[in-house]
Design a protein around this motif. Structure first.
Motif, PDB file in Angstrom:
ATOM      1  N   THR A  62      47.845  35.357  47.751  1.00 44.43           N
ATOM      2  CA  THR A  62      48.212  34.803  46.450  1.00 44.43           C
ATOM      3  C   THR A  62      48.008  35.795  45.309  1.00 44.43           C
ATOM      4  N   ALA A  63      46.952  36.575  45.372  1.00 43.32           N
ATOM      5  CA  ALA A  63      46.602  37.473  44.268  1.00 43.32           C
ATOM      6  C   ALA A  63      47.667  38.537  43.988  1.00 43.32           C
ATOM      7  N   VAL A  64      48.519  38.833  44.964  1.00 40.83           N
ATOM      8  CA  VAL A  64      49.488  39.911  44.772  1.00 40.83           C
ATOM      9  C   VAL A  64      50.931  39.421  44.766  1.00 40.83           C
ATOM     10  N   GLN A  65      51.144  38.142  44.993  1.00 39.86           N
ATOM     11  CA  GLN A  65      52.506  37.610  45.027  1.00 39.86           C
ATOM     12  C   GLN A  65      53.214  37.881  43.712  1.00 39.86           C
ATOM     13  N   GLY A  66      54.446  38.345  43.817  1.00 43.13           N
ATOM     14  CA  GLY A  66      55.237  38.659  42.639  1.00 43.13           C
ATOM     15  C   GLY A  66      55.006  40.057  42.103  1.00 43.13           C
ATOM     16  N   ARG A  67      53.980  40.747  42.587  1.00 43.42           N
ATOM     17  CA  ARG A  67      53.679  42.106  42.121  1.00 43.42           C
ATOM     18  C   ARG A  67      53.826  43.143  43.235  1.00 43.42           C
ATOM     19  N   PHE A  68      53.485  42.787  44.453  1.00 48.33           N
ATOM     20  CA  PHE A  68      53.537  43.699  45.599  1.00 48.33           C
ATOM     21  C   PHE A  68      54.714  43.320  46.486  1.00 48.33           C
ATOM     22  N   THR A  69      55.319  44.343  47.092  1.00 43.14           N
ATOM     23  CA  THR A  69      56.414  44.120  48.030  1.00 43.14           C
ATOM     24  C   THR A  69      56.195  44.992  49.257  1.00 43.14           C
ATOM     25  N   ILE A  70      56.222  44.365  50.422  1.00 45.49           N
ATOM     26  CA  ILE A  70      56.091  45.104  51.677  1.00 45.49           C
ATOM     27  C   ILE A  70      57.474  45.314  52.262  1.00 45.49           C
ATOM     28  N   SER A  71      57.689  46.474  52.840  1.00 45.59           N
ATOM     29  CA  SER A  71      58.974  46.775  53.476  1.00 45.59           C
ATOM     30  C   SER A  71      58.727  47.730  54.636  1.00 45.59           C
ATOM     31  N   ILE A  72      59.758  47.930  55.449  1.00 47.23           N
ATOM     32  CA  ILE A  72      59.586  48.787  56.618  1.00 47.23           C
ATOM     33  C   ILE A  72      60.852  49.582  56.874  1.00 47.23           C
ATOM     34  N   ASP A  73      60.669  50.807  57.306  1.00 44.61           N
ATOM     35  CA  ASP A  73      61.760  51.652  57.781  1.00 44.61           C
ATOM     36  C   ASP A  73      61.502  51.864  59.261  1.00 44.61           C
ATOM     37  N   ASN A  74      62.188  51.093  60.094  1.00 44.87           N
ATOM     38  CA  ASN A  74      61.922  51.148  61.531  1.00 44.87           C
ATOM     39  C   ASN A  74      62.231  52.523  62.109  1.00 44.87           C
ATOM     40  N   ALA A  75      63.243  53.189  61.574  1.00 44.53           N
ATOM     41  CA  ALA A  75      63.607  54.512  62.091  1.00 44.53           C
ATOM     42  C   ALA A  75      62.485  55.525  61.880  1.00 44.53           C
ATOM     43  N   LYS A  76      61.706  55.330  60.833  1.00 40.52           N
ATOM     44  CA  LYS A  76      60.609  56.245  60.522  1.00 40.52           C
ATOM     45  C   LYS A  76      59.261  55.682  60.958  1.00 40.52           C
ATOM     46  N   THR A  78      57.591  53.523  59.593  1.00 38.37           N
ATOM     47  CA  THR A  78      56.779  53.550  58.379  1.00 38.37           C
ATOM     48  C   THR A  78      56.914  52.232  57.621  1.00 38.37           C
ATOM     49  N   VAL A  79      55.781  51.696  57.215  1.00 33.59           N
ATOM     50  CA  VAL A  79      55.741  50.504  56.390  1.00 33.59           C
ATOM     51  C   VAL A  79      55.255  50.906  55.008  1.00 33.59           C
ATOM     52  N   TYR A  80      55.808  50.264  54.008  1.00 30.46           N
ATOM     53  CA  TYR A  80      55.497  50.587  52.617  1.00 30.46           C
ATOM     54  C   TYR A  80      54.893  49.371  51.920  1.00 30.46           C
ATOM     55  N   LEU A  81      54.107  49.653  50.912  1.00 31.59           N
ATOM     56  CA  LEU A  81      53.612  48.603  50.027  1.00 31.59           C
ATOM     57  C   LEU A  81      53.857  49.073  48.604  1.00 31.59           C
ATOM     58  N   GLN A  82      54.884  48.495  47.989  1.00 33.59           N
ATOM     59  CA  GLN A  82      55.177  48.788  46.601  1.00 33.59           C
ATOM     60  C   GLN A  82      54.298  47.893  45.738  1.00 33.59           C
ATOM     61  N   MET A  83      53.476  48.506  44.910  1.00 40.87           N
ATOM     62  CA  MET A  83      52.528  47.757  44.097  1.00 40.87           C
ATOM     63  C   MET A  83      52.875  47.970  42.621  1.00 40.87           C
ATOM     64  N   ASN A  84      53.345  46.919  41.989  1.00 40.46           N
ATOM     65  CA  ASN A  84      53.730  46.978  40.581  1.00 40.46           C
ATOM     66  C   ASN A  84      52.752  46.177  39.731  1.00 40.46           C
ATOM     67  N   ASN A  85      52.768  46.455  38.440  1.00 38.58           N
ATOM     68  CA  ASN A  85      51.902  45.742  37.507  1.00 38.58           C
ATOM     69  C   ASN A  85      50.462  45.692  38.020  1.00 38.58           C
ATOM     70  N   LEU A  86      49.954  46.852  38.375  1.00 39.28           N
ATOM     71  CA  LEU A  86      48.610  46.911  38.937  1.00 39.28           C
ATOM     72  C   LEU A  86      47.558  46.510  37.916  1.00 39.28           C
ATOM     73  N   LYS A  87      46.521  45.892  38.427  1.00 39.25           N
ATOM     74  CA  LYS A  87      45.416  45.407  37.601  1.00 39.25           C
ATOM     75  C   LYS A  87      44.122  46.079  38.041  1.00 39.25           C
ATOM     76  N   PRO A  88      43.143  46.165  37.143  1.00 36.45           N
ATOM     77  CA  PRO A  88      41.854  46.761  37.542  1.00 36.45           C
ATOM     78  C   PRO A  88      41.248  46.085  38.771  1.00 36.45           C
ATOM     79  N   GLU A  89      41.476  44.808  38.922  1.00 38.55           N
ATOM     80  CA  GLU A  89      40.922  44.094  40.078  1.00 38.55           C
ATOM     81  C   GLU A  89      41.633  44.419  41.386  1.00 38.55           C
ATOM     82  N   ASP A  90      42.671  45.232  41.334  1.00 36.46           N
ATOM     83  CA  ASP A  90      43.310  45.724  42.551  1.00 36.46           C
ATOM     84  C   ASP A  90      42.617  46.983  43.074  1.00 36.46           C
TER      85      ASP A  90
END
Length: 124
Positions: A62-76, A78-90
């Motif tokens: 819940t704490a990251v919903q709407g701010r973080f996005t997980i995605s994956i590139d199967n060919a590589k 590699t999984v990514y975590l895009q973290m937007n609007n970061l807060k000190p509590e992150d």
């Protein structure tokens, strides 16, 4: 065995963004559900997000919903975590994990393989 290597951590100001990467190698067949966890100062490791590679099913704490996005590139592998609007509590150490054993996804004990972690620091 699966080896996981994270990258992309760093220091940003509140409101900034970072993108974490986690590349898997080894017995990739065992790399089923791919997840991100974090350990905040003084707290236990907690689940942040996961993705099922072939089905692209995702979930977030819940704490990251709407701010973080997980995605994956199967060919590589590699999984990514895009973290937007970061807060000190992150602020904390972020780990990727795989080798899901079943059960509640946000519990660390339910994952077999772990990366070494990457530090994320958000200043106010």
């Amino acid at each position: 065995q699966v080896q996981l290597v994270e990258s992309g951590g760093g220091s940003v100001q509140a409101g900034g963004f970072l993108r974490l990467s986690c590349t898997a190698s080894g017995n990739i067949v065992s790399a089923n559900r791919r997840a991100w966890f974090r350990q905040l100062p003084g707290k236990e490791r907690e689940g942040v997000s996961y993705i099922v590679p072939d089905e692209r099913i995702t979930d977030y704490t819940t704490a990251v919903q709407g701010r973080f996005t997980i995605s994956i590139d199967n060919a590589k592998n590699t999984v990514y975590l895009q973290m937007n609007n970061l807060k000190p509590e992150d602020t904390g150490m972020y780990y990727c994990a795989t080798g899901y054993l079943g059960g509640t996804w946000f519990l660390p004990n339910n994952f077999l393989y772990w990366g070494q972690g990457t530090q994320v620091t958000v200043s106010s």
